[in-house]
Motif scaffolding. Structure first.
Motif, mmCIF file in Angstrom:
data_model
loop_
_atom_site.group_PDB
_atom_site.id
_atom_site.type_symbol
_atom_site.label_atom_id
_atom_site.label_comp_id
_atom_site.label_asym_id
_atom_site.label_seq_id
_atom_site.Cartn_x
_atom_site.Cartn_y
_atom_site.Cartn_z
ATOM 1 N N TYR A 153 -116.816 -38.862 -13.641
ATOM 2 C CA TYR A 153 -116.001 -38.493 -12.248
ATOM 3 C C TYR A 153 -114.640 -38.499 -12.442
ATOM 4 C CZ TYR A 153 -120.451 -38.987 -9.854
ATOM 5 O OH TYR A 153 -121.756 -38.505 -9.406
ATOM 6 N N ALA A 154 -113.892 -39.423 -13.171
ATOM 7 C CA ALA A 154 -112.508 -39.245 -13.629
ATOM 8 C C ALA A 154 -112.358 -38.071 -14.237
ATOM 9 C CB ALA A 154 -112.093 -40.658 -14.395
ATOM 10 N N PHE A 155 -112.926 -37.515 -15.134
ATOM 11 C CA PHE A 155 -112.738 -36.304 -15.677
ATOM 12 C C PHE A 155 -112.739 -35.282 -14.771
ATOM 13 C CE2 PHE A 155 -114.557 -32.655 -17.828
ATOM 14 C CZ PHE A 155 -113.431 -32.163 -18.681
ATOM 15 N N GLN A 156 -113.862 -35.238 -13.931
ATOM 16 C CA GLN A 156 -113.732 -34.129 -12.970
ATOM 17 C C GLN A 156 -112.517 -34.094 -12.208
ATOM 18 O OE1 GLN A 156 -117.179 -32.964 -9.864
ATOM 19 N NE2 GLN A 156 -116.284 -35.034 -9.285
ATOM 20 N N LEU A 157 -112.279 -35.292 -11.545
ATOM 21 C CA LEU A 157 -110.941 -35.177 -10.743
ATOM 22 C C LEU A 157 -109.814 -34.706 -11.602
ATOM 23 C CD1 LEU A 157 -109.505 -36.071 -7.924
ATOM 24 C CD2 LEU A 157 -109.097 -38.352 -9.197
ATOM 25 N N GLN A 158 -109.569 -35.137 -12.689
ATOM 26 C CA GLN A 158 -108.126 -34.714 -13.642
ATOM 27 C C GLN A 158 -108.428 -33.405 -13.962
ATOM 28 O OE1 GLN A 158 -105.722 -36.727 -14.211
ATOM 29 N NE2 GLN A 158 -104.833 -34.710 -15.329
ATOM 30 N N PHE A 159 -109.337 -32.758 -14.455
ATOM 31 C CA PHE A 159 -109.529 -31.511 -14.875
ATOM 32 C C PHE A 159 -109.427 -30.505 -13.893
ATOM 33 C CE2 PHE A 159 -112.386 -27.899 -16.711
ATOM 34 C CZ PHE A 159 -111.480 -27.625 -17.348
ATOM 35 N N TYR A 160 -110.131 -30.741 -12.692
ATOM 36 C CA TYR A 160 -110.200 -29.789 -11.591
ATOM 37 C C TYR A 160 -108.876 -29.768 -10.718
ATOM 38 C CZ TYR A 160 -112.656 -26.831 -7.825
ATOM 39 O OH TYR A 160 -112.534 -26.092 -6.904
ATOM 40 N N TYR A 161 -108.468 -30.916 -10.765
ATOM 41 C CA TYR A 161 -106.993 -30.866 -9.891
ATOM 42 C C TYR A 161 -105.703 -31.259 -10.787
ATOM 43 C CZ TYR A 161 -110.123 -31.260 -5.569
ATOM 44 O OH TYR A 161 -110.930 -30.803 -4.851
ATOM 45 N N GLU A 163 -103.104 -29.645 -12.084
ATOM 46 C CA GLU A 163 -101.833 -29.282 -11.552
ATOM 47 C C GLU A 163 -101.265 -30.149 -10.396
ATOM 48 O OE1 GLU A 163 -103.476 -26.013 -14.065
ATOM 49 O OE2 GLU A 163 -104.195 -27.133 -12.227
ATOM 50 N N PHE A 164 -102.384 -30.274 -9.542
ATOM 51 C CA PHE A 164 -101.631 -31.047 -8.242
ATOM 52 C C PHE A 164 -101.482 -32.608 -8.528
ATOM 53 C CE2 PHE A 164 -102.991 -34.044 -4.818
ATOM 54 C CZ PHE A 164 -102.350 -33.459 -3.709
ATOM 55 N N LEU A 165 -102.322 -33.271 -9.686
ATOM 56 C CA LEU A 165 -102.249 -34.588 -9.699
ATOM 57 C C LEU A 165 -100.812 -34.530 -10.849
ATOM 58 C CD1 LEU A 165 -105.918 -35.498 -10.763
ATOM 59 C CD2 LEU A 165 -104.687 -35.769 -8.680
ATOM 60 N N ASP A 166 -100.680 -33.732 -11.742
ATOM 61 C CA ASP A 166 -99.573 -33.748 -12.392
ATOM 62 C C ASP A 166 -98.178 -33.899 -11.338
ATOM 63 O OD1 ASP A 166 -100.463 -33.773 -14.657
ATOM 64 O OD2 ASP A 166 -100.450 -31.821 -15.162
ATOM 65 N N SER A 167 -98.007 -32.981 -10.385
ATOM 66 C CA SER A 167 -96.951 -33.118 -9.429
ATOM 67 C C SER A 167 -96.957 -34.289 -8.781
ATOM 68 C CB SER A 167 -97.221 -31.993 -8.303
ATOM 69 O OG SER A 167 -97.187 -30.741 -8.950
ATOM 70 N N VAL A 168 -98.283 -35.062 -8.399
ATOM 71 C CA VAL A 168 -98.164 -36.266 -7.529
ATOM 72 C C VAL A 168 -97.541 -37.423 -8.732
ATOM 73 C CG1 VAL A 168 -99.672 -38.125 -6.819
ATOM 74 C CG2 VAL A 168 -100.046 -35.811 -6.452
ATOM 75 N N LEU A 169 -97.886 -37.275 -9.879
ATOM 76 C CA LEU A 169 -97.245 -38.298 -11.014
ATOM 77 C C LEU A 169 -95.721 -38.273 -10.830
ATOM 78 C CD1 LEU A 169 -97.571 -40.257 -13.144
ATOM 79 C CD2 LEU A 169 -97.857 -38.580 -14.611
ATOM 80 N N VAL A 170 -95.376 -37.018 -10.822
ATOM 81 C CA VAL A 170 -93.737 -36.772 -11.059
ATOM 82 C C VAL A 170 -93.138 -37.363 -9.488
ATOM 83 C CG1 VAL A 170 -92.036 -35.202 -10.765
ATOM 84 C CG2 VAL A 170 -93.767 -34.617 -12.356
ATOM 85 N N LEU A 225 -96.805 -31.670 -0.331
ATOM 86 C CA LEU A 225 -97.255 -30.991 -1.695
ATOM 87 C C LEU A 225 -98.703 -30.196 -1.488
ATOM 88 C CD1 LEU A 225 -96.748 -31.096 -4.726
ATOM 89 C CD2 LEU A 225 -98.047 -32.892 -4.868
ATOM 90 N N CYS A 226 -99.313 -30.558 -0.454
ATOM 91 C CA CYS A 226 -100.620 -30.001 -0.194
ATOM 92 C C CYS A 226 -100.510 -28.657 0.365
ATOM 93 C CB CYS A 226 -101.756 -30.811 0.858
ATOM 94 S SG CYS A 226 -102.365 -32.364 0.024
ATOM 95 N N HIS A 233 -106.456 -29.016 -3.997
ATOM 96 C CA HIS A 233 -106.093 -30.213 -4.003
ATOM 97 C C HIS A 233 -107.305 -31.065 -3.207
ATOM 98 C CE1 HIS A 233 -105.263 -30.071 0.300
ATOM 99 N NE2 HIS A 233 -104.631 -28.987 0.081
ATOM 100 N N PRO A 234 -107.347 -32.514 -3.541
ATOM 101 C CA PRO A 234 -108.588 -33.249 -2.927
ATOM 102 C C PRO A 234 -108.059 -33.095 -1.483
ATOM 103 C CG PRO A 234 -107.476 -34.409 -4.692
ATOM 104 C CD PRO A 234 -106.764 -33.242 -4.510
ATOM 105 N N PRO A 235 -109.338 -33.215 -0.764
ATOM 106 C CA PRO A 235 -109.183 -33.169 0.829
ATOM 107 C C PRO A 235 -108.240 -34.164 1.485
ATOM 108 C CG PRO A 235 -111.566 -33.525 0.310
ATOM 109 C CD PRO A 235 -110.746 -33.699 -1.141
ATOM 110 N N ARG A 236 -107.349 -33.482 2.371
ATOM 111 C CA ARG A 236 -106.372 -34.430 2.719
ATOM 112 C C ARG A 236 -106.702 -35.627 3.617
ATOM 113 N NH1 ARG A 236 -101.216 -30.873 4.820
ATOM 114 N NH2 ARG A 236 -101.626 -28.759 3.642
ATOM 115 N N SER A 237 -107.906 -35.455 4.128
ATOM 116 C CA SER A 237 -108.618 -36.742 5.144
ATOM 117 C C SER A 237 -108.789 -37.933 4.053
ATOM 118 C CB SER A 237 -109.492 -36.213 5.864
ATOM 119 O OG SER A 237 -110.575 -35.905 4.644
ATOM 120 N N CYS A 238 -109.240 -37.429 2.867
ATOM 121 C CA CYS A 238 -109.782 -38.427 1.704
ATOM 122 C C CYS A 238 -108.427 -39.341 1.275
ATOM 123 C CB CYS A 238 -110.351 -38.007 0.780
ATOM 124 S SG CYS A 238 -111.897 -37.101 1.048
#
Length: 345
Positions: A153-161, A163-170, A225-226, A233-238
């Motif tokens: 499940y961690a791999f799913q989140l990282q692989f699928y999103y 570019e978005f997660l990289d931007s959140v990290l910055v 960012l969304c 990106h993951p659902p905003r509500s989540c």
């Protein structure tokens, strides 16, 4: 054909029968032109293998493999990540191929998970596996062992999103450094490629600031960012629900919550819920058949039987070689069975 295999959210958004969706929007969202281009490219590169069976049959098998998510098997990394559907398909293939690891309760290291991924995609990068491991282990000792479900499940989140997660990290690192939200810069595609080294340099800094950043400020930045990433990106509500639960949050605590979130999982549409992760009657039947074939004749060479069974599965799974392999097997079947078995040994 492709529509039935996509997640419910994507299917609704892409429907050509929806009057609000233009032709250009549909083609862009569904990536139909990309798959047509790849199909033609593969046909031209393997023309001698495919044309003898007919172009119509080739295209039928190609798009059938896309519909069944088998088209990503043994393809290069740039191919499996190029569309959201390819990413979801690769996640699904990874789960189905190695579900027995989770069923047996085995714990594996990051390097072992990387080896499994490279069996499906030979040039799969180490950086992606490291990022997924950091989510599971909260960026602590990433050489620790992980369960299959936690890593998956961690791999799913990282692989699928990614570019978005990289931007959140910055954004998160800038907020840690005390920069104003108005000065936070979303990375370009060039800077995103350099993020693994940036993340490594910031590890020590984050360890000294375990409390993280103000959730209200981070939520404001992520919401903006969304808007830039549209649907990727993951659902905003989540995200909002997770951030509202605490005053401060760290980057990896946010990611582990998103990885475990069922709504996020359903939005991607690649994996079942965690309660049903290890349940796959169809795959169980295939494995039972294979085991039965091996155990029926104790005097036979079981390794040869296993190899033959695995070749059969791979032949069905690979969209690029379906026709070629089938023809090859037909030619080999003209020889004696004993010669074929001995050659495999």
């Amino acid at each position: 054909m492709l529509m039935s295999a996509l997640s419910p959210e994507m299917t609704t958004r892409m429907s050509r029968f929806n009057s609000t969706v233009t032709v250009d929007e549909y083609l862009a969202d569904s990536n139909v032109l990309f798959y047509l281009s790849d199909a033609v490219t593969q046909l031209l590169e393997h023309k001698e293998e495919y044309t003898q069976f007919g172009v119509i049959r080739y295209f039928a098998e190609y798009f059938s493999s896309v519909k069944n998510s088998n088209h990503v098997l043994f393809r290069e990394y740039n191919y499996i990540r190029v569309t959201p559907y390819n990413r979801a398909s690769f996640i699904r293939v990874f789960w189905r191929c190695y579900r027995q690891i989770g069923k047996s309760g085995d714990l594996l290291s990051m390097l072992e998970y990387r080896s499994l991924l490279q069996l499906l995609c030979p040039d799969f990068p180490m950086e992606m596996v490291q990022s997924a491991a950091r989510i599971v282990l909260m960026d602590d000792a990433i050489d620790c062992l992980m369960s299959f479900s936690d890593f998956l499940y961690a791999f799913q989140l990282q692989f699928y999103y990614q570019e978005f997660l990289d931007s959140v990290l910055v954004i998160y690192q800038d907020l840690l450094a005390g920069k104003s939200p108005n000065t936070v810069i979303v990375p370009t595609s060039t800077s995103v490629e350099q993020l693994p080294s940036v993340a490594a340099e910031e590890n020590d800094k984050e360890e000294n600031q375990q409390d993280g950043v103000e959730t209200s400020t981070l939520a404001q930045c992520i919401d903006a960012l969304c808007d830039r990433f549209k649907h990727s990106h993951p659902p905003r509500s989540c995200i909002r629900e997770i951030l509202e639960q605490t005053d401060k949050v760290s980057y990896y605590s946010l990611l582990i919550s998103l990885a475990k979130d069922e709504t996020t999982n359903q939005t991607i549409g690649a994996l079942p819920s965690k309660a049903e992760l290890l349940i796959d009657p169809e795959m169980d039947q295939e494995l039972d058949k294979l085991i039965a074939q091996i155990s029926v004749s104790p005097s036979s060479n079981s390794s040869g039987s296993a190899v033959g069974g695995l070749k059969e599965v791979q032949r069905k799974a690979s969209p690029r070689r379906n026709i070629h392999h089938r023809r090859k097997m037909e030619v080999e079947s003209d020889g004696s069975t004993e010669e074929t078995d001995s050659s495999e040994n």
